[in-house]
Scaffold this active site. Structure first.
Site, PDB file in Angstrom:
ATOM      1  N   ASP A   1       0.852  -1.187   0.000  1.00 59.49           N
ATOM      2  CA  ASP A   1       0.000   0.000   0.000  1.00 59.49           C
ATOM      3  C   ASP A   1       0.887   1.236   0.000  1.00 59.49           C
ATOM      4  O   ASP A   1       1.972   1.231   0.585  1.00 59.49           O
ATOM      5  CB  ASP A   1      -0.918   0.013   1.229  1.00 59.49           C
ATOM      6  CG  ASP A   1      -2.028   1.040   1.093  1.00 59.49           C
ATOM      7  OD1 ASP A   1      -2.960   0.797   0.301  1.00 59.49           O
ATOM      8  OD2 ASP A   1      -1.947   2.096   1.747  1.00 59.49           O
ATOM      9  N   THR A   2       0.410   2.278  -0.670  1.00 59.37           N
ATOM     10  CA  THR A   2       1.178   3.518  -0.794  1.00 59.37           C
ATOM     11  C   THR A   2       0.319   4.704  -0.377  1.00 59.37           C
ATOM     12  O   THR A   2      -0.858   4.784  -0.723  1.00 59.37           O
ATOM     13  CB  THR A   2       1.665   3.722  -2.241  1.00 59.37           C
ATOM     14  OG1 THR A   2       2.508   2.634  -2.610  1.00 59.37           O
ATOM     15  CG2 THR A   2       2.455   5.024  -2.380  1.00 59.37           C
TER      16      THR A   2
END
Length: 202
Positions: free
Chosen positions: A83-84
């Protein structure tokens, strides 16, 4: 033989993982996107959020893979989640909800330095390994025309912080301190470390 699953529909993460495995053609992976609730919890810091979401994606992907006939041997199953999140002045910037939201994000980042936090998690259903990579990214000043023209391309709409460094949005980046691949969506060195620790890579 161990099975590797990427719990993401992101073409960028797929490309980066393929790139990471260039020297080990015997290692292949399957795409199996995991759908989770990405709502931040009360009082949750950006770092805690991105780490939690990466872990939840990996675990959700592992559970989903169990129901697939091609993954009958769950003992050999390993799932990668990532996830970013873009963070500016402790404010979390996810994917824009609409063009106005994208415009607001780009105006906020214009001429400023922000952080991109990318977490990656690898689980075998029993053990989950994680890494968090924080990269500092500086933007040059953006004109109203820059922002309007960029939004018109459609590129910002599925990107955290409303830009893609590997695409047109790279024109706005004046400096980067840290991992370029993490900003794109999957930190290569750290992901390789996880795969080695889980003995998927030699």
């Amino acid at each position: 033989m161990k099975a590797l699953v990427l719990a993401s529909a992101s073409p960028r993460r797929k490309q980066l993982l393929s790139q990471l495995l260039f020297s080990q053609p015997e290692v292949t992976f399957t795409i199996l996107p995991a759908d989770i609730d990405e709502t931040p919890q009360v009082g949750e810091t950006p770092a805690a959020l991105v780490m939690r979401l990466a872990c939840e994606k990996a675990r959700a992907g592992w559970l989903l893979a169990q129901s697939q006939s091609c993954f009958s041997d769950v003992a050999s199953l390993n799932v990668l989640g990532s996830d970013t999140l873009v963070v500016f002045n402790h404010q979390m910037l996810g994917k824009p909800t609409d063009e106005l939201d994208a415009k607001t994000m780009l105006q906020t980042l214009s001429g400023q330095e922000h952080e991109v936090m990318t977490a990656v998690a690898l689980t075998d259903g029993v053990k989950t390994l994680t890494r968090l990579v924080i990269t500092k990214v500086s933007f040059c000043a953006l004109s109203a025309l820059d922002i309007e023209s960029y939004i018109a391309t459609g590129e910002p709409m599925d990107k955290a912080g409303a830009y893609g460094i590997q695409g047109i949005g790279g024109n706005f980046v004046s400096r980067i301190q840290g991992s370029y691949s993490a900003v794109v969506g999957l930190p290569l060195v750290e992901t390789q470390d996880l795969l080695k620790e889980m003995q998927l890579l030699r």
